[in-house]
Design a protein around this motif. Structure first.
Motif, PDB file in Angstrom:
ATOM      1  N   GLU A   1       0.845  -1.183   0.000  1.00 56.57           N
ATOM      2  CA  GLU A   1       0.000   0.000   0.000  1.00 56.57           C
ATOM      3  C   GLU A   1       0.880   1.231   0.000  1.00 56.57           C
ATOM      4  OE1 GLU A   1      -3.500   0.474   2.434  1.00 56.57           O
ATOM      5  OE2 GLU A   1      -3.360  -1.641   2.967  1.00 56.57           O
ATOM      6  N   LYS A   2       0.566   2.177  -0.867  1.00 63.76           N
ATOM      7  CA  LYS A   2       1.355   3.405  -0.924  1.00 63.76           C
ATOM      8  C   LYS A   2       0.981   4.342   0.217  1.00 63.76           C
ATOM      9  CE  LYS A   2       2.255   3.566  -5.841  1.00 63.76           C
ATOM     10  NZ  LYS A   2       2.126   4.360  -7.062  1.00 63.76           N
ATOM     11  N   ASN A   3      -0.296   4.395   0.553  1.00 67.06           N
ATOM     12  CA  ASN A   3      -0.757   5.305   1.583  1.00 67.06           C
ATOM     13  C   ASN A   3      -1.674   4.532   2.537  1.00 67.06           C
ATOM     14  OD1 ASN A   3      -1.291   7.551   3.046  1.00 67.06           O
ATOM     15  ND2 ASN A   3      -2.595   8.541   1.523  1.00 67.06           N
ATOM     16  N   PRO A   4      -1.102   3.770   3.475  1.00 69.11           N
ATOM     17  CA  PRO A   4      -1.943   2.970   4.364  1.00 69.11           C
ATOM     18  C   PRO A   4      -2.761   3.856   5.306  1.00 69.11           C
ATOM     19  CG  PRO A   4       0.344   2.872   5.069  1.00 69.11           C
ATOM     20  CD  PRO A   4       0.308   3.625   3.774  1.00 69.11           C
ATOM     21  N   LEU A   5      -3.894   3.356   5.716  1.00 68.34           N
ATOM     22  CA  LEU A   5      -4.748   4.093   6.645  1.00 68.34           C
ATOM     23  C   LEU A   5      -4.115   4.103   8.029  1.00 68.34           C
ATOM     24  CD1 LEU A   5      -8.210   2.635   5.595  1.00 68.34           C
ATOM     25  CD2 LEU A   5      -7.281   4.869   5.016  1.00 68.34           C
ATOM     26  N   PRO A   6      -4.328   5.180   8.789  1.00 66.22           N
ATOM     27  CA  PRO A   6      -3.756   5.226  10.137  1.00 66.22           C
ATOM     28  C   PRO A   6      -4.453   4.222  11.054  1.00 66.22           C
ATOM     29  CG  PRO A   6      -5.137   7.142   9.739  1.00 66.22           C
ATOM     30  CD  PRO A   6      -5.048   6.395   8.453  1.00 66.22           C
ATOM     31  N   THR A   7      -3.711   3.772  12.053  1.00 66.49           N
ATOM     32  CA  THR A   7      -4.288   2.831  13.010  1.00 66.49           C
ATOM     33  C   THR A   7      -5.219   3.587  13.958  1.00 66.49           C
ATOM     34  OG1 THR A   7      -2.494   3.160  14.582  1.00 66.49           O
ATOM     35  CG2 THR A   7      -2.221   1.386  12.940  1.00 66.49           C
ATOM     36  N   LYS A   8      -6.000   2.851  14.707  1.00 66.25           N
ATOM     37  CA  LYS A   8      -6.923   3.459  15.669  1.00 66.25           C
ATOM     38  C   LYS A   8      -6.140   4.242  16.724  1.00 66.25           C
ATOM     39  CE  LYS A   8     -10.957   2.218  18.391  1.00 66.25           C
ATOM     40  NZ  LYS A   8     -11.842   1.133  18.805  1.00 66.25           N
ATOM     41  N   GLU A   9      -4.994   3.710  17.134  1.00 65.32           N
ATOM     42  CA  GLU A   9      -4.168   4.385  18.133  1.00 65.32           C
ATOM     43  C   GLU A   9      -3.644   5.725  17.608  1.00 65.32           C
ATOM     44  OE1 GLU A   9      -3.606   1.097  17.235  1.00 65.32           O
ATOM     45  OE2 GLU A   9      -4.612   0.253  18.992  1.00 65.32           O
ATOM     46  N   THR A  10      -3.224   5.758  16.354  1.00 68.68           N
ATOM     47  CA  THR A  10      -2.711   6.995  15.765  1.00 68.68           C
ATOM     48  C   THR A  10      -3.806   8.049  15.712  1.00 68.68           C
ATOM     49  OG1 THR A  10      -1.217   5.678  14.392  1.00 68.68           O
ATOM     50  CG2 THR A  10      -1.547   7.967  13.745  1.00 68.68           C
ATOM     51  N   ILE A  11      -5.010   7.653  15.361  1.00 66.44           N
ATOM     52  CA  ILE A  11      -6.132   8.592  15.300  1.00 66.44           C
ATOM     53  C   ILE A  11      -6.415   9.162  16.683  1.00 66.44           C
ATOM     54  CG2 ILE A  11      -8.611   8.804  14.841  1.00 66.44           C
ATOM     55  CD1 ILE A  11      -8.215   6.669  12.642  1.00 66.44           C
ATOM     56  N   GLU A  12      -6.409   8.303  17.706  1.00 69.31           N
ATOM     57  CA  GLU A  12      -6.649   8.759  19.083  1.00 69.31           C
ATOM     58  C   GLU A  12      -5.571   9.728  19.530  1.00 69.31           C
ATOM     59  OE1 GLU A  12      -9.294   8.350  21.026  1.00 69.31           O
ATOM     60  OE2 GLU A  12     -10.252   7.262  19.391  1.00 69.31           O
ATOM     61  N   GLN A  13      -4.302   9.456  19.197  1.00 70.51           N
ATOM     62  CA  GLN A  13      -3.215  10.362  19.571  1.00 70.51           C
ATOM     63  C   GLN A  13      -3.375  11.725  18.916  1.00 70.51           C
ATOM     64  OE1 GLN A  13       0.346   8.294  18.437  1.00 70.51           O
ATOM     65  NE2 GLN A  13       0.344   6.946  20.244  1.00 70.51           N
ATOM     66  N   GLU A  14      -3.778  11.728  17.659  1.00 66.01           N
ATOM     67  CA  GLU A  14      -3.972  12.992  16.954  1.00 66.01           C
ATOM     68  C   GLU A  14      -5.136  13.772  17.537  1.00 66.01           C
ATOM     69  OE1 GLU A  14      -4.221  12.417  12.744  1.00 66.01           O
ATOM     70  OE2 GLU A  14      -2.167  11.647  12.609  1.00 66.01           O
ATOM     71  N   LYS A  15      -6.212  13.086  17.912  1.00 65.88           N
ATOM     72  CA  LYS A  15      -7.354  13.747  18.528  1.00 65.88           C
ATOM     73  C   LYS A  15      -6.952  14.393  19.843  1.00 65.88           C
ATOM     74  CE  LYS A  15     -11.234  11.109  16.661  1.00 65.88           C
ATOM     75  NZ  LYS A  15     -12.322  10.181  17.007  1.00 65.88           N
ATOM     76  N   GLN A  16      -6.153  13.670  20.644  1.00 67.98           N
ATOM     77  CA  GLN A  16      -5.715  14.213  21.935  1.00 67.98           C
ATOM     78  C   GLN A  16      -4.793  15.417  21.750  1.00 67.98           C
ATOM     79  OE1 GLN A  16      -3.963  10.954  24.069  1.00 67.98           O
ATOM     80  NE2 GLN A  16      -5.935   9.965  24.498  1.00 67.98           N
ATOM     81  N   SER A  17      -3.901  15.368  20.772  1.00 71.19           N
ATOM     82  CA  SER A  17      -2.984  16.477  20.553  1.00 71.19           C
ATOM     83  C   SER A  17      -3.733  17.709  20.020  1.00 71.19           C
ATOM     84  CB  SER A  17      -1.862  16.089  19.608  1.00 71.19           C
ATOM     85  OG  SER A  17      -2.357  15.829  18.320  1.00 71.19           O
ATOM     86  N   GLU A  18      -4.803  17.500  19.246  1.00 71.20           N
ATOM     87  CA  GLU A  18      -5.594  18.633  18.744  1.00 71.20           C
ATOM     88  C   GLU A  18      -6.408  19.278  19.860  1.00 71.20           C
ATOM     89  OE1 GLU A  18      -7.986  17.217  15.519  1.00 71.20           O
ATOM     90  OE2 GLU A  18      -6.290  16.973  14.167  1.00 71.20           O
ATOM     91  N   SER A  19      -6.927  18.460  20.778  1.00 68.13           N
ATOM     92  CA  SER A  19      -7.762  19.001  21.850  1.00 68.13           C
ATOM     93  C   SER A  19      -6.923  19.756  22.882  1.00 68.13           C
ATOM     94  CB  SER A  19      -8.568  17.895  22.517  1.00 68.13           C
ATOM     95  OG  SER A  19      -7.696  16.975  23.149  1.00 68.13           O
ATOM     96  N   THR A  20      -5.643  19.418  23.044  1.00 63.53           N
ATOM     97  CA  THR A  20      -4.789  20.104  24.012  1.00 63.53           C
ATOM     98  C   THR A  20      -4.138  21.347  23.400  1.00 63.53           C
ATOM     99  OG1 THR A  20      -2.903  18.719  23.428  1.00 63.53           O
ATOM    100  CG2 THR A  20      -4.255  18.001  25.299  1.00 63.53           C
ATOM    101  N   ALA A  21      -4.142  21.479  22.102  1.00 63.38           N
ATOM    102  CA  ALA A  21      -3.481  22.620  21.457  1.00 63.38           C
ATOM    103  C   ALA A  21      -4.360  23.833  21.401  1.00 63.38           C
ATOM    104  CB  ALA A  21      -3.067  22.248  20.030  1.00 63.38           C
TER     105      ALA A  21
END
Length: 68
Positions: free
Chosen positions: A48-68
């Protein structure tokens, strides 16, 4: 005189097609499929050239957006 008529037809966008040769159809020619030799195909590795992010990666990004 036949040459003039042919030029006139081409100028008008009228072309005659030869009837010999392959005929296009909506139905596939299964004779070619049945005689196909799979052993002549090269082995490839699918990646796959552009694999989908894992569930953990999505959760980390959500947490970093909410704290910023």
């Amino acid at each position: 005189m036949a040459d003039i008529t042919a030029l006139g037809n081409e100028a008008m966008g009228v072309f005659s097609l030869p009837l010999s040769g392959p005929i296009m159809s909506d139905k596939p020619d299964f004779a070619e499929i049945e005689t196909f030799d799979k052993t002549k195909l090269k082995k490839t590795e699918t990646r796959e050239k552009n694999p989908l992010p894992t569930k953990e990666t999505i959760e980390q990004e959500k947490q970093s957006e909410s704290t910023a």
